[in-house]
Enzyme design. Structure first.
Site, PDB file in Angstrom:
ATOM      1  N   TYR A  47     -26.339  25.739  16.556  1.00 23.97           N
ATOM      2  CA  TYR A  47     -27.040  25.667  15.193  1.00 23.97           C
ATOM      3  C   TYR A  47     -27.409  26.912  14.734  1.00 23.97           C
ATOM      4  CZ  TYR A  47     -27.236  20.676  16.471  1.00 23.97           C
ATOM      5  OH  TYR A  47     -26.592  19.253  16.814  1.00 23.97           O
TER       6      TYR A  47
ATOM      7  N   TRP B 205     -36.373  20.129   9.411  1.00 21.67           N
ATOM      8  CA  TRP B 205     -37.264  19.191  10.051  1.00 21.67           C
ATOM      9  C   TRP B 205     -37.465  19.822  11.272  1.00 21.67           C
ATOM     10  CZ3 TRP B 205     -37.083  13.548  12.067  1.00 21.67           C
ATOM     11  CH2 TRP B 205     -35.658  13.265  12.398  1.00 21.67           C
ATOM     12  N   ASP B 206     -36.409  20.562  11.874  1.00 18.06           N
ATOM     13  CA  ASP B 206     -36.625  21.343  13.121  1.00 18.06           C
ATOM     14  C   ASP B 206     -37.693  22.387  12.895  1.00 18.06           C
ATOM     15  OD1 ASP B 206     -33.688  20.383  12.893  1.00 18.06           O
ATOM     16  OD2 ASP B 206     -33.578  21.106  15.067  1.00 18.06           O
TER      17      ASP B 206
ATOM     18  N   ASP C 222     -27.329  11.816  12.274  1.00 22.20           N
ATOM     19  CA  ASP C 222     -26.428  11.791  11.555  1.00 22.20           C
ATOM     20  C   ASP C 222     -25.325  10.627  11.921  1.00 22.20           C
ATOM     21  OD1 ASP C 222     -27.670  14.365  11.648  1.00 22.20           O
ATOM     22  OD2 ASP C 222     -25.817  15.459  12.231  1.00 22.20           O
TER      23      ASP C 222
ATOM     24  N   ARG D  30     -20.966  14.119  21.002  1.00 25.72           N
ATOM     25  CA  ARG D  30     -20.979  14.507  19.560  1.00 25.72           C
ATOM     26  C   ARG D  30     -20.552  13.358  18.497  1.00 25.72           C
ATOM     27  NH1 ARG D  30     -24.349  18.506  18.425  1.00 25.72           N
ATOM     28  NH2 ARG D  30     -23.080  18.686  16.312  1.00 25.72           N
TER      29      ARG D  30
ATOM     30  N   TYR E 110     -24.892  11.513  21.226  1.00 25.65           N
ATOM     31  CA  TYR E 110     -25.639  11.856  19.994  1.00 25.65           C
ATOM     32  C   TYR E 110     -26.952  10.821  19.414  1.00 25.65           C
ATOM     33  CZ  TYR E 110     -25.588  15.558  16.331  1.00 25.65           C
ATOM     34  OH  TYR E 110     -25.907  16.660  15.496  1.00 25.65           O
TER      35      TYR E 110
ATOM     36  N   GLU F 215     -31.042  19.210  23.843  1.00 25.69           N
ATOM     37  CA  GLU F 215     -31.375  18.574  22.596  1.00 25.69           C
ATOM     38  C   GLU F 215     -31.463  17.028  22.644  1.00 25.69           C
ATOM     39  OE1 GLU F 215     -27.492  19.277  20.696  1.00 25.69           O
ATOM     40  OE2 GLU F 215     -28.485  18.400  18.554  1.00 25.69           O
TER      41      GLU F 215
HETATM   42  C1  GLC Z   1     -28.327  17.384  14.142  1.00 34.46           C
HETATM   43  C2  GLC Z   1     -29.484  16.574  14.129  1.00 34.46           C
HETATM   44  C3  GLC Z   1     -30.540  17.013  12.993  1.00 34.46           C
HETATM   45  C4  GLC Z   1     -30.941  18.155  13.291  1.00 34.46           C
HETATM   46  C5  GLC Z   1     -29.840  19.319  13.621  1.00 34.46           C
HETATM   47  C6  GLC Z   1     -30.344  20.472  14.220  1.00 34.46           C
HETATM   48  O1  GLC Z   1     -27.529  17.775  13.132  1.00 34.46           O
HETATM   49  O2  GLC Z   1     -28.977  15.266  14.036  1.00 34.46           O
HETATM   50  O3  GLC Z   1     -31.294  15.782  13.220  1.00 34.46           O
HETATM   51  O4  GLC Z   1     -31.714  18.611  12.461  1.00 34.46           O
HETATM   52  O5  GLC Z   1     -28.851  18.766  14.442  1.00 34.46           O
HETATM   53  O6  GLC Z   1     -31.258  20.382  15.311  1.00 34.46           O
END
Ligand code: GLC
Length: 429
Positions: free
Chosen positions: A28, A34-35, A170, A205, A357, A401
């Site tokens: 990522y 929200w993270d 997701d 995933r 996931y 994670e």
């Molecule tokens: C995934 C999670 C999401 C989070 C992102 C980054 O997409 O489902 O909730 O914000 O990863 O960690």
């Protein structure tokens, strides 16, 4: 040997990109909405200025209509998919934000006010820091206002989401039936484009079939240049999600609290909106399933999936709600079925998958939300059990994670920012 506290801080520092934080490297490589709010809580335990900066950088991506996008691409790293070039919002939405910053075109659960209140209740701020926080509160208000203006399809103040990514969960089985209506779209070679399976085990995933649908939804948003009213009329996925609304309701309560704390005047109609939302939530209650469901706006059907979403209402802040005891009884039924709490999907269901996931694994942000909710409802014994299990998972498998609730193994990304941050926040609770 380094303490876990030291490691957690080091993870945040390692993922820091000079003012904003990657959830984890490679998987990522940008700022997720929200993270970052949870990350601000972690930074606040040792550096308040850095915590505020995290949120300021997130809000740089805020659109002029108030929406805070789920990803802000400060660096335009094209190794990720869907990346800034693919979303293309700067070309499609004229002047979407004030600083011409590439972002995604959808949002995520609005936890910013929750994080800020958490910080203010624990740490004292210098005057300069308070002024920066006040500026943020005004921006958060615009975000919440946007939900009621543009995501309030039934005027019930229960807001809807247009994409599973907006829920933050997701590939939760919550969305399986809804996604049946979404075409896979064969325009792009998703198998090749998606990068997540390069860095994480494909069994942990979403499937490529699901990915194709996620992208097809975005194609549709792009076709309508992210115009919310057009998307309302033409989207294949539109749902009122209980978990998302529970978070928003709690975020409203915290936002009202912040306005009062800093004596900021313009709260709009926040209190009334929130009270209406609580009342209208009753229409989603099922005494057959003893849970609040989601509402599929396209098929006009309620959905009662046995996912963790049903427990988010404990966090929403209405401890007197008459259904709370039934919800807590249901939560208790899950406890003996797994070794580590809380699984993200019912361990009694055929769809339960302990390592894929959002279809079974434990996520520490969810644990934090449920923990907070249970404490609010005076269920401290189970709350503490959830907290203890969360810490145990970190001790045995590191800052991952998400985790397998049966054997406690770690899944997905490593040195994960929000996991590290919540560890720090729990040390300071
Ligand atoms: C995934 C999670 C999401 C989070 C992102 C980054 O997409 O489902 O909730 O914000 O990863 O960690």
């Amino acid at each position: 040997m380094k303490s876990l506290e030291r490691k957690a801080k080091d993870n945040l520092i390692f993922n820091d990109r000079g003012g904003y934080t990657f959830p984890t490297h490679n998987l990522y490589p940008a700022q997720w909405c929200w993270d970052s709010c949870f990350v601000a809580m972690g930074f606040a335990t040792f550096d308040i200025d850095r915590a505020i900066l995290e949120l300021e950088n997130l809000f740089k991506g805020q659109w002029k209509n108030g929406m805070v996008p789920h990803i802000v691409f400060h660096e335009n790293d094209l190794s990720y998919f869907p990346n800034s070039k693919y979303w293309n919002v700067l070309n499609l939405v004229k002047e979407c934000n004030n600083v011409h910053l590439a972002t995604s075109g959808i949002t995520q659960p609005p936890v910013a006010s929750i994080a800020i209140r958490w910080i203010i209740e624990r740490y004292s701020l210098e005057e300069k820091q308070s002024l920066r926080i006040i500026e943020l509160i005004k921006k958060i208000m615009l975000w919440h206002n946007w939900f009621y203006a543009e995501r309030n399809p039934m005027k019930t103040n229960l807001v809807n989401i247009f994409h599973p990514w907006e829920s933050g969960m997701d590939n939760s089985p919550n969305w399986d039936d809804l996604l049946k209506n979404v075409k896979t779209g064969e325009l792009l070679d998703i198998e090749k484009l998606r990068k997540d399976t390069t860095y994480a085990n494909a069994n942990e995933r979403p499937t490529t079939e699901e990915y194709k649908k996620y992208i097809n939804l975005v194609e549709n948003f792009k076709k309508f240049k992210f115009n919310q009213f057009e998307i309302h009329k033409n989207n294949q996925f539109s749902v009122i999600d209980t978990a998302f609304n529970s978070i928003l309701m709690r975020a409203n309560i915290d936002l009202i609290w912040l306005h009062d704390y800093f004596k900021i005047k313009n709260k709009f109609e926040l209190k009334t909106w929130n009270e209406n939302a609580f009342l209208n939530l009753d229409t989603l209650w099922s005494s057959e399933f003893n849970q609040y469901g989601c509402y599929d706006l396209n098929r006009k059907e309620k959905i009662f999936t046995p996912s963790i979403s049903q427990f988010f209402i404990l966090f929403a802040g209405e401890a007197e709600n008459k259904n709370i005891p039934k919800i807590i009884d249901k939560l208790k039924e899950w406890l003996p079925k797994v070794n580590y709490l809380m699984p993200s999907f019912s361990p009694y269901s055929d769809k339960f998958d302990p390592s894929r996931y959002w279809r079974g694994p434990v996520w520490l942000i969810v644990n934090w939300i449920i923990y907070e909710g249970l404490v609010r409802c005076n269920e401290t014994t189970i709350a503490n059990r959830i907290k203890d299990h969360s810490i145990k998972l970190i001790e045995i498998s590191g800052f991952r994670e998400y985790y397998n609730p049966i054997d406690g193994s770690g899944c997905g990304g490593r040195k994960f920012s929000w996991t590290s941050s919540l560890y720090l926040s729990w040390l300071n609770t």
